[in-house]
Scaffold this motif. Structure first.
Motif, PDB file in Angstrom:
ATOM      1  N   ILE A   6      -1.928 -12.685  -9.635  1.00  0.00           N
ATOM      2  CA  ILE A   6      -2.800 -12.655  -8.714  1.00  0.00           C
ATOM      3  C   ILE A   6      -2.354 -11.268  -7.916  1.00  0.00           C
ATOM      4  CG2 ILE A   6      -3.416 -13.481  -6.466  1.00  0.00           C
ATOM      5  CD1 ILE A   6      -2.832 -16.420  -7.326  1.00  0.00           C
ATOM      6  N   GLY A   7      -3.488 -10.316  -7.904  1.00  0.00           N
ATOM      7  CA  GLY A   7      -3.093  -8.949  -7.318  1.00  0.00           C
ATOM      8  C   GLY A   7      -3.091  -8.094  -8.326  1.00  0.00           C
ATOM      9  N   THR A   8      -3.967  -8.492  -9.271  1.00  0.00           N
ATOM     10  CA  THR A   8      -4.087  -7.749 -10.911  1.00  0.00           C
ATOM     11  C   THR A   8      -4.474  -6.245 -10.701  1.00  0.00           C
ATOM     12  OG1 THR A   8      -4.799  -9.863 -11.447  1.00  0.00           O
ATOM     13  CG2 THR A   8      -4.872  -7.921 -12.940  1.00  0.00           C
ATOM     14  N   GLY A  10      -3.655  -4.249  -8.616  1.00  0.00           N
ATOM     15  CA  GLY A  10      -2.962  -3.200  -8.053  1.00  0.00           C
ATOM     16  C   GLY A  10      -2.020  -2.781  -8.710  1.00  0.00           C
ATOM     17  N   TYR A  11      -1.193  -1.913  -8.087  1.00  0.00           N
ATOM     18  CA  TYR A  11      -0.067  -1.092  -9.203  1.00  0.00           C
ATOM     19  C   TYR A  11       0.753  -2.337  -9.850  1.00  0.00           C
ATOM     20  CZ  TYR A  11      -2.012   3.313  -8.084  1.00  0.00           C
ATOM     21  OH  TYR A  11      -2.940   4.579  -7.878  1.00  0.00           O
ATOM     22  N   GLY A  12       1.409  -3.003  -8.963  1.00  0.00           N
ATOM     23  CA  GLY A  12       2.309  -4.034  -9.611  1.00  0.00           C
ATOM     24  C   GLY A  12       1.727  -5.143 -10.377  1.00  0.00           C
ATOM     25  N   GLY A  13       0.366  -5.408 -10.348  1.00  0.00           N
ATOM     26  CA  GLY A  13      -0.326  -6.293 -11.007  1.00  0.00           C
ATOM     27  C   GLY A  13      -0.543  -5.526 -12.461  1.00  0.00           C
ATOM     28  N   VAL A  14      -0.916  -4.413 -12.487  1.00  0.00           N
ATOM     29  CA  VAL A  14      -1.418  -3.868 -13.616  1.00  0.00           C
ATOM     30  C   VAL A  14      -0.034  -3.536 -14.664  1.00  0.00           C
ATOM     31  CG1 VAL A  14      -1.321  -1.505 -13.006  1.00  0.00           C
ATOM     32  CG2 VAL A  14      -2.662  -2.197 -14.821  1.00  0.00           C
TER      33      VAL A  14
HETATM   34  N1  LIG Z   1       4.280  -0.621  -5.496  1.00  0.00           N
HETATM   35  C1  LIG Z   1       5.456  -0.884  -5.664  1.00  0.00           C
HETATM   36  O1  LIG Z   1       6.303   0.044  -6.214  1.00  0.00           O
HETATM   37  C2  LIG Z   1       6.052  -2.050  -5.300  1.00  0.00           C
HETATM   38  C3  LIG Z   1       5.339  -2.997  -4.648  1.00  0.00           C
HETATM   39  N2  LIG Z   1       5.883  -4.323  -4.123  1.00  0.00           N
HETATM   40  C4  LIG Z   1       5.437  -5.154  -3.519  1.00  0.00           C
HETATM   41  O2  LIG Z   1       4.288  -5.827  -4.285  1.00  0.00           O
HETATM   42  C5  LIG Z   1       3.209  -6.297  -3.539  1.00  0.00           C
HETATM   43  C6  LIG Z   1       2.025  -5.593  -4.503  1.00  0.00           C
HETATM   44  O3  LIG Z   1       2.141  -4.196  -4.431  1.00  0.00           O
HETATM   45  P1  LIG Z   1       1.235  -3.244  -5.086  1.00  0.00           P
HETATM   46  O4  LIG Z   1       0.647  -3.430  -6.297  1.00  0.00           O
HETATM   47  O5  LIG Z   1       1.845  -1.671  -5.069  1.00  0.00           O
HETATM   48  O6  LIG Z   1      -0.112  -3.200  -4.103  1.00  0.00           O
HETATM   49  P2  LIG Z   1      -1.745  -2.697  -4.284  1.00  0.00           P
HETATM   50  O7  LIG Z   1      -1.782  -2.693  -2.916  1.00  0.00           O
HETATM   51  O8  LIG Z   1      -1.502  -1.715  -5.295  1.00  0.00           O
HETATM   52  O9  LIG Z   1      -2.294  -4.035  -4.948  1.00  0.00           O
HETATM   53  C7  LIG Z   1      -2.312  -5.228  -4.061  1.00  0.00           C
HETATM   54  C8  LIG Z   1      -3.394  -6.198  -4.535  1.00  0.00           C
HETATM   55  O10 LIG Z   1      -3.176  -7.440  -3.855  1.00  0.00           O
HETATM   56  C9  LIG Z   1      -4.533  -8.199  -3.940  1.00  0.00           C
HETATM   57  N3  LIG Z   1      -5.078  -8.714  -2.694  1.00  0.00           N
HETATM   58  C10 LIG Z   1      -5.262  -7.934  -1.378  1.00  0.00           C
HETATM   59  N4  LIG Z   1      -5.550  -8.765  -0.504  1.00  0.00           N
HETATM   60  C11 LIG Z   1      -5.531 -10.185  -1.113  1.00  0.00           C
HETATM   61  C12 LIG Z   1      -5.758 -11.213  -0.599  1.00  0.00           C
HETATM   62  N5  LIG Z   1      -6.175 -11.479   0.448  1.00  0.00           N
HETATM   63  N6  LIG Z   1      -5.586 -12.419  -1.426  1.00  0.00           N
HETATM   64  C13 LIG Z   1      -5.259 -12.017  -2.840  1.00  0.00           C
HETATM   65  N7  LIG Z   1      -5.169 -10.922  -3.480  1.00  0.00           N
HETATM   66  C14 LIG Z   1      -5.325  -9.882  -2.531  1.00  0.00           C
HETATM   67  C15 LIG Z   1      -5.456  -6.894  -4.280  1.00  0.00           C
HETATM   68  O11 LIG Z   1      -6.504  -7.301  -5.324  1.00  0.00           O
HETATM   69  P3  LIG Z   1      -7.876  -7.559  -5.160  1.00  0.00           P
HETATM   70  O12 LIG Z   1      -8.562  -6.503  -4.180  1.00  0.00           O
HETATM   71  O13 LIG Z   1      -8.430  -7.196  -6.525  1.00  0.00           O
HETATM   72  O14 LIG Z   1      -8.060  -9.015  -4.586  1.00  0.00           O
HETATM   73  C16 LIG Z   1      -4.569  -5.718  -4.470  1.00  0.00           C
HETATM   74  O15 LIG Z   1      -5.170  -5.038  -5.749  1.00  0.00           O
HETATM   75  C17 LIG Z   1       3.295  -5.857  -2.594  1.00  0.00           C
HETATM   76  O16 LIG Z   1       3.763  -6.728  -1.555  1.00  0.00           O
HETATM   77  C18 LIG Z   1       4.256  -4.771  -2.459  1.00  0.00           C
HETATM   78  O17 LIG Z   1       5.025  -4.413  -0.998  1.00  0.00           O
HETATM   79  C19 LIG Z   1       7.397  -4.315  -4.382  1.00  0.00           C
HETATM   80  C20 LIG Z   1       7.947  -3.455  -4.826  1.00  0.00           C
HETATM   81  C21 LIG Z   1       7.623  -2.436  -5.219  1.00  0.00           C
END
Ligand SMILES: NC(=O)C1=CN([C@@H]2O[C@H](COP(=O)(O)OP(=O)(O)OC[C@H]3O[C@@H](n4cnc5c(N)ncnc54)[C@H](OP(=O)(O)O)[C@@H]3O)[C@@H](O)[C@H]2O)C=CC1
Ligand SMILES: CC(=O)N[C@@H](CCC(=O)OP(=O)(O)O)C(=O)O
Length: 344
Positions: A6-8, A10-14
């Motif tokens: 879930i959160g695919t 975003g950067y963590g997801g990919v």
């Molecule tokens: N980037 C990093 O280096 C690090 C990140 N983290 C943590 O990991 C988590 C993800 O980070 P990151 O990938 O960078 O974040 P991003 O902003 O790149 O991605 C977050 C993703 O969460 C999804 N999202 C947003 N709102 C909702 C919602 N209400 N319900 C379900 N999905 C939702 C979105 O997907 P969509 O819009 O498709 O639903 C979005 O792509 C965060 O909590 C961050 O703090 C932790 C360590 C390092």
């Protein structure tokens, strides 16, 4: 073993997709979004003809029934709600956000400025700083993955703090991160014109990772005093360097400290203590799950300098999440994680 992400988008997801695509045991079963149900490659064209999955809406019951483990790569405030819903099912959970890390819910309110999850639920999550919490992770079903800065910083500080060789009020951490640490949503601070050829300090004395780092340090040594922790944005995509300064209680040589660090990490495949006189660069761990550490004692000042580098998306997020999922599932911790750093 089947995994849902879930959160695919975003950067963590990919990054989870990149790892799990070649994982020997954990397969990507479903990937989820709150937006349009399109093939993943629409969002990430580099996955065209490789990842066939279509993004799906989040259906808690369906995910829990079909998959063995779910990764939440979602923002803080979102993970807490998902965790509550999934807590009524049998699925294993690994959360990448800050929502389940702080045991003191008042700290969460203060630093994240959001409503915390109920403490009862937080207490059921195991903090996934793999190298120092392996025993708990082996027994866990729900993991709260550490923050990126805390991972680099705590791995760098652990041997010195646990061995109680430092003055407890002397910890100063100067940390820098690449901009992927800020996630994929556009913001003024991370635009090319703002960041290219620039270097910025941000969240001065207010960073939400301060209580997370202090919580773990206090677990190791209850005399530890508040830390000074500064975060900076580097004009690079990936990577964190945490440069840590501590005063030593007694006189130590660099070689005795180096021995302490080598001993502490000798059985940990993802922590590489560099030879005496060598210090890691960010590029040397980029794309990999390694945390590389260099140490040096300044005999003039009695201070120890520790340099710790990680890739924020790997050891700082998705890599450590998979390392924890491996251990929690009885697999070898390195499964699916044997990437060499991408160099140059
Ligand atoms: N980037 C990093 O280096 C690090 C990140 N983290 C943590 O990991 C988590 C993800 O980070 P990151 O990938 O960078 O974040 P991003 O902003 O790149 O991605 C977050 C993703 O969460 C999804 N999202 C947003 N709102 C909702 C919602 N209400 N319900 C379900 N999905 C939702 C979105 O997907 P969509 O819009 O498709 O639903 C979005 O792509 C965060 O909590 C961050 O703090 C932790 C360590 C390092
Ligand atoms: C470069 C950059 O902006 N990094 C982010 C890391 C965010 C993060 O990982 O947040 P949680 O661990 O609290 O969920 C930051 O400093 O806030």
């Amino acid at each position: 073993m089947k995994a849902a992400i879930i959160g695919t988008t975003g950067y963590g997801g990919v990054e989870l997709i990149r790892i799990l695509h070649t994982h020997p045991t954990i397969n990507i079963h479903s990937v989820h979004t709150t937006r349009e149900e399109v093939p993943v490659w629409n969002e990430y064209p580099h996955l065209y003809n490789i990842i066939e999955n279509k993004l799906e809406k989040i259906n808690v019951a369906k995910i829990a029934e079909e998959s063995d483990i779910v990764f939440f790569a979602t923002p803080s405030g979102v993970s807490s709600k998902l965790v509550e819903e999934f807590s009524h099912t049998n699925i294993k959970m690994v959360d990448l956000s800050g929502d389940l890390r702080l045991r003191n819910t008042e700290d969460y309110k203060t630093w994240y400025k959001k409503e915390p999850v109920q403490a009862e639920l937080i207490n059921k999550f195991v903090y996934g700083l793999t190298e120092w919490n392996r025993g708990e992770i082996e027994k866990a079903k729900w993991i709260s993955n550490p923050g990126c800065y805390p991972t680099a910083t705590l791995l760098g500080l652990a041997p010195a703090v646990k061995e109680k060789i430092i003055k407890t009020d002397s910890i100063i951490i100067d940390a820098k991160s690449g901009i992927s640490g800020a996630g994929r949503s556009p913001s003024r601070d991370t635009m090319l014109a703002e960041m290219n050829e620039n270097f910025k300090i941000y969240k001065v004395n207010k960073h939400q990772h301060i209580p997370e780092i202090e919580q773990q340090l206090l677990d190791w040594n209850s005399d530890i005093k508040p830390i000074t922790f500064s975060t900076h944005l580097l004009p690079i995509n990936r990577g964190i360097m945490s440069t840590i300064y501590v005063s030593l209680k007694e006189e130590y040589t660099t070689s005795s400290i180096h021995e302490l660090y080598e001993e502490a990490y000798k059985n940990h495949p993802f922590v590489r203590v560099r030879p005496l006189g060598h210090f890691p660069t960010i590029k040397e761990v980029s794309g990999s799950n390694y945390c590389d550490i260099g140490v040096d004692v300044d005999e003039r000042t009695g201070r120890l300098t520790i340099i710790s580098v990680i890739d924020n998306l790997m050891k700082g997020a998705a890599g450590q999440a998979v390392q924890n999922a491996n251990i929690m599932s009885g697999l070898h911790e390195t499964a699916g994680l044997n990437f060499l750093p991408l160099y140059p």
